[in-house]
Design a protein around this motif. Structure first.
Motif, short mmCIF file in Angstrom:
data_model
loop_
_atom_site.label_atom_id
_atom_site.label_comp_id
_atom_site.label_asym_id
_atom_site.label_seq_id
_atom_site.Cartn_x
_atom_site.Cartn_y
_atom_site.Cartn_z
N VAL A 1 -7.78 -7.04 -23.13
CA VAL A 1 -6.66 -6.63 -23.96
C VAL A 1 -6.15 -5.29 -23.42
O VAL A 1 -6.93 -4.36 -23.23
CB VAL A 1 -7.09 -6.49 -25.44
N HIS B 1 0.86 -6.68 -18.10
CA HIS B 1 -0.02 -7.77 -17.67
C HIS B 1 -1.20 -7.19 -16.90
O HIS B 1 -1.03 -6.30 -16.08
CB HIS B 1 0.77 -8.76 -16.78
N THR C 1 -6.53 -10.46 -13.69
CA THR C 1 -7.97 -10.67 -13.66
C THR C 1 -8.35 -11.43 -12.39
O THR C 1 -7.49 -12.04 -11.74
CB THR C 1 -8.42 -11.49 -14.88
N ASP D 1 -9.52 -12.83 -21.63
CA ASP D 1 -8.73 -11.89 -20.85
C ASP D 1 -8.83 -10.50 -21.49
O ASP D 1 -8.88 -10.38 -22.71
CB ASP D 1 -7.27 -12.32 -20.78
N GLU E 1 -14.35 -2.20 -23.03
CA GLU E 1 -13.20 -3.07 -22.80
C GLU E 1 -13.21 -4.19 -23.84
O GLU E 1 -14.25 -4.79 -24.11
CB GLU E 1 -13.25 -3.64 -21.39
N VAL E 2 -12.05 -4.48 -24.39
CA VAL E 2 -11.91 -5.50 -25.43
C VAL E 2 -11.28 -6.74 -24.81
O VAL E 2 -10.35 -6.64 -24.00
CB VAL E 2 -11.02 -4.97 -26.59
N PHE E 3 -11.78 -7.92 -25.20
CA PHE E 3 -11.28 -9.18 -24.66
C PHE E 3 -10.66 -10.01 -25.78
O PHE E 3 -11.11 -9.97 -26.92
CB PHE E 3 -12.42 -9.97 -24.01
N ASP E 4 -9.64 -10.81 -25.43
CA ASP E 4 -9.01 -11.68 -26.41
C ASP E 4 -9.77 -13.00 -26.49
O ASP E 4 -10.83 -13.16 -25.87
CB ASP E 4 -7.53 -11.89 -26.10
N LEU E 5 -9.25 -13.96 -27.25
CA LEU E 5 -9.92 -15.24 -27.44
C LEU E 5 -10.09 -16.04 -26.14
O LEU E 5 -10.99 -16.86 -26.03
CB LEU E 5 -9.16 -16.09 -28.46
N PHE E 6 -9.20 -15.82 -25.17
CA PHE E 6 -9.26 -16.54 -23.89
C PHE E 6 -10.14 -15.84 -22.87
O PHE E 6 -10.27 -16.29 -21.74
CB PHE E 6 -7.86 -16.74 -23.33
N TRP F 1 -1.96 -2.38 -26.69
CA TRP F 1 -1.79 -3.57 -27.51
C TRP F 1 -1.48 -3.15 -28.94
O TRP F 1 -2.15 -2.32 -29.52
CB TRP F 1 -3.06 -4.42 -27.48
N GLY F 2 -0.43 -3.73 -29.51
CA GLY F 2 -0.04 -3.44 -30.87
C GLY F 2 0.92 -2.27 -31.00
O GLY F 2 1.45 -2.00 -32.07
#
Length: 164
Positions: free
Chosen positions: A12, A24, A27, A10, A3-8, A16-17
């Protein structure tokens, strides 16, 4: 796939992209936030704006948190009482004072005034002459109702702080 997480922090979404807006992901942190904001009386629109989502998305992903709106405040207060009580049991002096204030506030909410034992039946008073509106207002201002916590405080500040 990891699992990949963003800067915050949360997760991804998988798309994505790609074309279209990614869905949404609810979490646990956002679920707790929604529960707290519901308990504080926030509207669905205001909660959705805080999460940067639409109201339909809020209802779709957080329906269980929104469903308990009627008891959310009680659940929040119960959790707050429990956390403070744990600190009291550890001997935290600040928590002891805070817990006492919380109990007093709870009693005020429950009973409308501080519970106080009655001292028996009051003695009969002589009949007072009838006063006009202005005279009655002035007399009432000089003699606060000592049956409530606020009236007791006003009486003490006026200098007639004699205990009942």
């Amino acid at each position: 796939m990891a699992e990949v997480f963003d800067l915050f922090g949360d997760p991804v979404p998988a798309n994505w992209g790609e074309r279209g807006r990614p869905e949404h992901i609810a979490t646990q942190k956002n679920r707790n936030l929604v529960s707290m904001l519901v308990a504080l009386g926030w509207s669905n629109g205001r909660i959705a704006a805080a999460l940067f989502i639409t109201v339909p998305t809020l209802r779709k992903h957080y329906f269980s948190e929104l469903h308990f709106r009627a008891v959310a405040r009680d659940r929040l207060m119960a959790n707050l009482f429990m956390k403070t009580w744990e600190q009291v049991q550890q001997g935290n002096v600040g928590a002891i004072k805070q817990f006492g204030a919380m109990v007093d506030r709870n009693d005020l909410m429950e009973y409308g005034h501080m519970a106080r034992p009655s001292a028996g039946k009051p003695a009969k008073q002589a009949k007072q002459p009838k006063l006009g509106k202005k005279e009655a207002a002035i007399a009432a201002a000089q003699n606060p109702d000592r049956g409530s916590a606020l009236g007791d405080l006003i009486a003490q500040r006026q200098g007639s702080g004699r205990p009942n």
